[in-house]
Design an enzyme around this catalytic site. Structure first.
Site, PDB file in Angstrom:
ATOM      1  N   GLN A  77       3.062   9.993   1.368  1.00 25.93           N
ATOM      2  CA  GLN A  77       4.397   9.100   1.435  1.00 25.93           C
ATOM      3  C   GLN A  77       5.228   9.319   0.178  1.00 25.93           C
ATOM      4  OE1 GLN A  77       2.489   4.934   2.243  1.00 25.93           O
ATOM      5  NE2 GLN A  77       4.557   5.008   3.267  1.00 25.93           N
ATOM      6  N   CYS A  88       5.972   0.025   7.536  1.00 26.68           N
ATOM      7  CA  CYS A  88       6.073   1.005   6.571  1.00 26.68           C
ATOM      8  C   CYS A  88       6.838   1.472   5.693  1.00 26.68           C
ATOM      9  CB  CYS A  88       5.233   2.312   7.482  1.00 26.68           C
ATOM     10  SG  CYS A  88       4.725   3.883   6.514  1.00 26.68           S
ATOM     11  N   LEU A  89       6.751   1.826   4.595  1.00 28.72           N
ATOM     12  CA  LEU A  89       7.881   2.238   3.503  1.00 28.72           C
ATOM     13  C   LEU A  89       8.432   3.659   4.061  1.00 28.72           C
ATOM     14  CD1 LEU A  89       6.030   1.553   0.294  1.00 28.72           C
ATOM     15  CD2 LEU A  89       7.746   0.120   1.341  1.00 28.72           C
ATOM     16  N   HIS A  94      -4.085   1.058   7.901  1.00 26.70           N
ATOM     17  CA  HIS A  94      -2.763   1.670   7.852  1.00 26.70           C
ATOM     18  C   HIS A  94      -2.800   2.933   6.770  1.00 26.70           C
ATOM     19  CE1 HIS A  94       1.729   1.251   7.824  1.00 26.70           C
ATOM     20  NE2 HIS A  94       1.535   2.131   6.756  1.00 26.70           N
ATOM     21  N   GLU A  95      -3.459   2.673   5.716  1.00 28.62           N
ATOM     22  CA  GLU A  95      -3.277   3.724   4.449  1.00 28.62           C
ATOM     23  C   GLU A  95      -4.261   4.696   4.824  1.00 28.62           C
ATOM     24  OE1 GLU A  95      -0.790   3.387   2.790  1.00 28.62           O
ATOM     25  OE2 GLU A  95      -0.499   1.540   3.233  1.00 28.62           O
ATOM     26  N   GLY A 136       0.989  -1.231  -0.010  1.00 28.43           N
ATOM     27  CA  GLY A 136      -0.087  -0.151   0.046  1.00 28.43           C
ATOM     28  C   GLY A 136       1.015   1.102  -0.104  1.00 28.43           C
ATOM     29  N   HIS A 183      -2.557   7.163   7.035  1.00 29.61           N
ATOM     30  CA  HIS A 183      -1.514   7.990   6.528  1.00 29.61           C
ATOM     31  C   HIS A 183      -2.492   9.360   6.111  1.00 29.61           C
ATOM     32  CE1 HIS A 183       2.159   6.212   6.302  1.00 29.61           C
ATOM     33  NE2 HIS A 183       1.950   5.059   5.919  1.00 29.61           N
TER      34      HIS A 183
HETATM   35 ZN   LIG Z   1       2.746   3.393   5.900  1.00 25.79          ZN
END
Ligand SMILES: [Zn+2]
Length: 163
Positions: free
Chosen positions: A51, A88-89, A130-131, A46, A134
Protein backbone atom coordinates in the site's frame (compact mmCIF):
# COMPACT_ATOMS: atom_id res chain seq x y z
CA UNK A 1 9.73 9.44 10.15
CA UNK A 2 7.75 10.34 7.10
CA UNK A 3 4.27 9.92 5.73
CA UNK A 4 4.40 7.83 2.58
CA UNK A 5 2.10 8.10 -0.40
CA UNK A 6 -0.63 5.48 -0.32
CA UNK A 7 -0.84 3.28 -3.39
CA UNK A 8 -4.35 2.97 -4.76
CA UNK A 9 -6.23 0.51 -6.92
CA UNK A 10 -5.40 -0.44 -9.72
CA UNK A 11 -1.62 -0.02 -9.10
CA UNK A 12 -0.04 -3.37 -10.15
CA UNK A 13 1.94 -3.73 -6.88
CA UNK A 14 -1.37 -4.25 -5.03
CA UNK A 15 -1.93 -7.41 -7.06
CA UNK A 16 1.54 -8.91 -6.63
CA UNK A 17 2.57 -11.59 -4.16
CA UNK A 18 5.01 -9.87 -1.82
CA UNK A 19 8.64 -10.86 -1.43
CA UNK A 20 9.67 -12.21 1.97
CA UNK A 21 11.29 -9.84 4.45
CA UNK A 22 14.87 -11.05 4.97
CA UNK A 23 16.73 -8.14 6.58
CA UNK A 24 15.69 -7.27 10.11
CA UNK A 25 17.74 -4.13 10.43
CA UNK A 26 17.47 -0.43 11.18
CA UNK A 27 16.07 0.16 7.70
CA UNK A 28 13.14 -2.15 8.45
CA UNK A 29 12.50 -0.39 11.77
CA UNK A 30 12.45 2.97 10.01
CA UNK A 31 10.11 1.60 7.35
CA UNK A 32 7.71 0.31 10.02
CA UNK A 33 7.78 3.70 11.78
CA UNK A 34 6.84 5.35 8.47
CA UNK A 35 4.09 2.81 7.93
CA UNK A 36 2.57 3.48 11.36
CA UNK A 37 2.75 7.23 10.76
CA UNK A 38 1.14 6.86 7.32
CA UNK A 39 -1.58 4.60 8.73
CA UNK A 40 -2.45 6.97 11.60
CA UNK A 41 -2.42 9.95 9.26
CA UNK A 42 -4.92 8.19 6.98
CA UNK A 43 -6.97 7.08 10.01
CA UNK A 44 -6.59 3.43 9.11
CA UNK A 45 -6.26 0.46 11.45
CA UNK A 46 -3.79 -1.45 9.29
CA UNK A 47 -1.35 -0.83 6.48
CA UNK A 48 0.60 -3.28 4.35
CA UNK A 49 3.82 -2.57 2.47
CA UNK A 50 2.23 -2.91 -1.02
CA UNK A 51 0.00 0.00 0.00
CA UNK A 52 3.04 2.26 -0.04
CA UNK A 53 4.31 0.74 -3.26
CA UNK A 54 6.65 -1.89 -1.81
CA UNK A 55 6.52 -5.50 -2.90
CA UNK A 56 7.13 -6.92 0.58
CA UNK A 57 5.39 -9.28 2.98
CA UNK A 58 4.99 -6.79 5.80
CA UNK A 59 2.18 -4.99 7.59
CA UNK A 60 1.53 -2.89 10.64
CA UNK A 61 -1.72 -2.61 12.52
CA UNK A 62 -3.31 -0.96 15.53
CA UNK A 63 -6.81 -2.28 15.86
CA UNK A 64 -9.01 -3.15 18.83
CA UNK A 65 -6.09 -3.01 21.26
CA UNK A 66 -3.76 -5.07 19.08
CA UNK A 67 -0.78 -3.09 17.88
CA UNK A 68 1.88 -5.02 16.03
CA UNK A 69 4.36 -5.33 13.21
CA UNK A 70 4.01 -8.48 11.13
CA UNK A 71 6.74 -9.54 8.72
CA UNK A 72 6.16 -12.66 6.62
CA UNK A 73 2.64 -13.05 8.04
CA UNK A 74 0.54 -16.16 7.74
CA UNK A 75 -2.92 -16.86 9.08
CA UNK A 76 -2.47 -20.39 10.43
CA UNK A 77 -5.91 -21.00 11.93
CA UNK A 78 -9.40 -19.62 11.52
CA UNK A 79 -12.71 -20.34 13.16
CA UNK A 80 -16.34 -19.32 12.78
CA UNK A 81 -17.75 -16.64 10.58
CA UNK A 82 -18.52 -12.93 10.77
CA UNK A 83 -20.17 -10.55 8.39
CA UNK A 84 -19.26 -6.90 8.65
CA UNK A 85 -18.24 -3.67 6.98
CA UNK A 86 -14.75 -3.48 5.64
CA UNK A 87 -12.85 -0.84 3.72
CA UNK A 88 -9.32 -0.26 2.47
CA UNK A 89 -7.10 2.80 2.31
CA UNK A 90 -6.12 1.71 -1.22
CA UNK A 91 -9.74 1.71 -2.36
CA UNK A 92 -10.72 5.07 -0.89
CA UNK A 93 -12.23 3.47 2.22
CA UNK A 94 -15.40 2.70 0.27
CA UNK A 95 -17.11 0.22 2.59
CA UNK A 96 -18.62 -3.13 1.73
CA UNK A 97 -19.86 -6.08 3.75
CA UNK A 98 -17.32 -8.91 3.67
CA UNK A 99 -17.80 -12.35 5.18
CA UNK A 100 -14.68 -13.46 7.08
CA UNK A 101 -13.80 -15.96 9.76
CA UNK A 102 -14.67 -14.73 13.28
CA UNK A 103 -11.35 -15.74 14.80
CA UNK A 104 -7.88 -15.86 13.30
CA UNK A 105 -4.43 -16.86 14.50
CA UNK A 106 -1.56 -14.92 12.98
CA UNK A 107 1.99 -16.21 12.76
CA UNK A 108 4.60 -13.64 11.83
CA UNK A 109 7.98 -12.15 12.68
CA UNK A 110 8.46 -8.91 14.57
CA UNK A 111 10.91 -6.18 13.54
CA UNK A 112 13.74 -8.16 15.17
CA UNK A 113 12.93 -11.28 13.21
CA UNK A 114 11.45 -13.16 16.19
CA UNK A 115 8.50 -15.39 15.36
CA UNK A 116 5.28 -14.94 17.32
CA UNK A 117 1.68 -16.09 17.22
CA UNK A 118 -1.29 -13.95 18.11
CA UNK A 119 -5.00 -14.72 18.34
CA UNK A 120 -7.70 -12.22 17.53
CA UNK A 121 -11.44 -12.11 17.24
CA UNK A 122 -13.91 -9.85 15.48
CA UNK A 123 -12.56 -6.65 14.00
CA UNK A 124 -8.90 -7.41 14.80
CA UNK A 125 -9.22 -10.88 13.22
CA UNK A 126 -10.63 -9.14 10.16
CA UNK A 127 -7.53 -6.89 10.12
CA UNK A 128 -5.19 -9.93 10.33
CA UNK A 129 -6.92 -11.42 7.31
CA UNK A 130 -7.22 -8.18 5.34
CA UNK A 131 -3.55 -7.22 5.83
CA UNK A 132 -2.21 -10.73 5.20
CA UNK A 133 -4.24 -10.73 1.98
CA UNK A 134 -2.39 -7.56 0.91
CA UNK A 135 0.90 -9.46 1.27
CA UNK A 136 -0.53 -12.10 -1.09
CA UNK A 137 -1.61 -9.50 -3.64
CA UNK A 138 -5.27 -9.70 -2.71
CA UNK A 139 -7.70 -6.88 -1.95
CA UNK A 140 -10.89 -7.09 0.12
CA UNK A 141 -12.92 -6.52 -3.03
CA UNK A 142 -11.62 -9.86 -4.32
CA UNK A 143 -13.83 -11.47 -1.65
CA UNK A 144 -16.96 -9.78 -2.98
CA UNK A 145 -19.47 -11.08 -5.50
CA UNK A 146 -18.84 -9.42 -8.87
CA UNK A 147 -21.79 -7.08 -8.69
CA UNK A 148 -20.79 -5.66 -5.30
CA UNK A 149 -17.14 -5.49 -6.32
CA UNK A 150 -18.13 -3.42 -9.36
CA UNK A 151 -20.23 -1.14 -7.15
CA UNK A 152 -17.31 -0.46 -4.79
CA UNK A 153 -14.98 0.30 -7.70
CA UNK A 154 -17.56 2.54 -9.34
CA UNK A 155 -17.97 4.56 -6.15
CA UNK A 156 -14.21 4.71 -5.66
CA UNK A 157 -13.65 6.01 -9.20
CA UNK A 158 -16.41 8.54 -8.77
CA UNK A 159 -14.86 9.81 -5.54
CA UNK A 160 -11.50 10.08 -7.26
CA UNK A 161 -13.15 12.13 -9.97
CA UNK A 162 -14.48 14.63 -7.41
CA UNK A 163 -11.03 15.42 -6.06
ZN1 LIG B 1 -6.38 -2.69 2.69
Amino acid sequence: MAIRKITEYPEPVLGEVGKPVTDFDKQLEDLCADMFETMYDAEGVGLAAPQIGLNLRLFVMDCDGIKLIAANPEVIHTEGEQSGQEGCLSVGKVPAVVVRPLKARLKAQNEKGEWFERDAEGYAARAFLHETDHCDGKLFIDHLPKLRRDMVLKRFKKEKGWK
